[in-house]
Design a protein around this motif. Sequence first.
Motif, mmCIF file in Angstrom:
data_model
loop_
_atom_site.group_PDB
_atom_site.id
_atom_site.type_symbol
_atom_site.label_atom_id
_atom_site.label_comp_id
_atom_site.label_asym_id
_atom_site.label_seq_id
_atom_site.Cartn_x
_atom_site.Cartn_y
_atom_site.Cartn_z
ATOM 1 N N GLY A 53 -14.096 97.794 -29.359
ATOM 2 C CA GLY A 53 -15.094 98.534 -29.591
ATOM 3 C C GLY A 53 -14.609 97.849 -31.408
ATOM 4 O O GLY A 53 -14.478 97.375 -31.682
ATOM 5 N N SER A 54 -15.258 98.539 -32.083
ATOM 6 C CA SER A 54 -15.880 99.234 -33.572
ATOM 7 C C SER A 54 -14.378 99.975 -33.930
ATOM 8 O O SER A 54 -14.377 99.985 -35.222
ATOM 9 N N THR A 80 -9.646 104.129 -37.216
ATOM 10 C CA THR A 80 -10.718 104.024 -38.273
ATOM 11 C C THR A 80 -11.651 103.062 -37.399
ATOM 12 O O THR A 80 -11.675 102.468 -36.210
ATOM 13 N N ASP A 81 -13.928 103.411 -37.926
ATOM 14 C CA ASP A 81 -14.515 103.163 -37.394
ATOM 15 C C ASP A 81 -14.525 102.428 -37.982
ATOM 16 O O ASP A 81 -15.676 102.099 -39.801
ATOM 17 N N SER A 82 -15.163 100.637 -38.003
ATOM 18 C CA SER A 82 -15.820 99.622 -38.997
ATOM 19 C C SER A 82 -17.184 100.410 -39.859
ATOM 20 O O SER A 82 -17.746 99.376 -40.047
ATOM 21 N N ARG A 83 -17.763 100.959 -38.314
ATOM 22 C CA ARG A 83 -19.975 101.298 -38.680
ATOM 23 C C ARG A 83 -19.450 102.681 -39.737
ATOM 24 O O ARG A 83 -20.416 102.991 -39.895
ATOM 25 N N ALA A 84 -18.235 102.889 -39.862
ATOM 26 C CA ALA A 84 -18.416 104.119 -40.656
ATOM 27 C C ALA A 84 -18.314 103.793 -42.285
ATOM 28 O O ALA A 84 -18.507 102.387 -42.597
ATOM 29 N N ALA A 85 -18.980 104.508 -43.146
ATOM 30 C CA ALA A 85 -19.399 104.291 -44.237
ATOM 31 C C ALA A 85 -18.889 104.286 -45.014
ATOM 32 O O ALA A 85 -17.189 104.152 -45.085
ATOM 33 N N MET A 105 -7.729 116.402 -30.592
ATOM 34 C CA MET A 105 -8.220 114.641 -30.612
ATOM 35 C C MET A 105 -9.254 113.913 -30.771
ATOM 36 O O MET A 105 -9.899 114.606 -31.994
ATOM 37 N N LEU A 106 -9.600 112.684 -30.634
ATOM 38 C CA LEU A 106 -10.450 111.825 -31.401
ATOM 39 C C LEU A 106 -12.126 112.298 -31.097
ATOM 40 O O LEU A 106 -11.966 112.710 -29.753
ATOM 41 N N GLU A 107 -12.903 112.481 -32.593
ATOM 42 C CA GLU A 107 -14.317 113.124 -32.337
ATOM 43 C C GLU A 107 -15.225 112.554 -32.109
ATOM 44 O O GLU A 107 -15.280 111.788 -33.640
ATOM 45 N N HIS A 108 -15.442 111.030 -31.291
ATOM 46 C CA HIS A 108 -16.616 109.877 -31.698
ATOM 47 C C HIS A 108 -17.580 110.779 -30.921
ATOM 48 O O HIS A 108 -17.805 110.545 -29.412
ATOM 49 N N PRO A 109 -18.739 109.663 -31.158
ATOM 50 C CA PRO A 109 -19.956 110.122 -30.661
ATOM 51 C C PRO A 109 -20.188 108.590 -29.008
ATOM 52 O O PRO A 109 -20.636 108.917 -28.173
ATOM 53 N N VAL A 110 -18.966 107.624 -29.649
ATOM 54 C CA VAL A 110 -19.091 106.384 -28.331
ATOM 55 C C VAL A 110 -18.113 106.664 -27.723
ATOM 56 O O VAL A 110 -17.895 106.031 -26.769
#
Length: 119
Positions: A53-54, A80-85, A105-110
Motif C-alpha cells: 500500500g502506502s 514509513t508511510d508515503s501519505r504522512a506529512a 507493533m505498528l500502530e497504523h489506522p489502515v
Amino acid sequence: MKWIAVLVLALAALPAAAQEWVPMRSAQLQALDKVTARVTIIEARVGSAATFGSLTINLRACQGRSPDEVPDAAAWMEITDSRAAAGAPPAFRGWMFANAPGVNMLEHPVYDIRVLECR
C-alpha cells in the motif's frame, strides 16, 4: 554448600544458552489491509525495501533461533508511510517479534504488519 553454588551457576547459564539468535538474510512478513481485509505475505531481504500500500518497509536485520531451539523470529524494521506529512517520523522503527506481536507493533489506522519468520 559448594554444590549449591555450582548448581546455581549451572541453572543461571541455561536461559542464556536458550536465547541465542542467529542472523538471517530475509523475513517473511504478513501484511493486512484493514479496510479491504486483504492479507498479503511479503518476502523482505535485509538491507532492501518492500512496499505494501502506502507503506515502505526497510528491513535492517532479521534474527532467528537455531533449529534445535523453539522457533522464533525478531526483525528490526523502519516503516514509513508515503501519505504522512513531510518531515513526519517513521510510522514504526524497532524490533518486532514473531512470538510476541503485541510487544512492539505498528500502530497504523489502515495497515498491520507482523513478522512470521526469518530465513
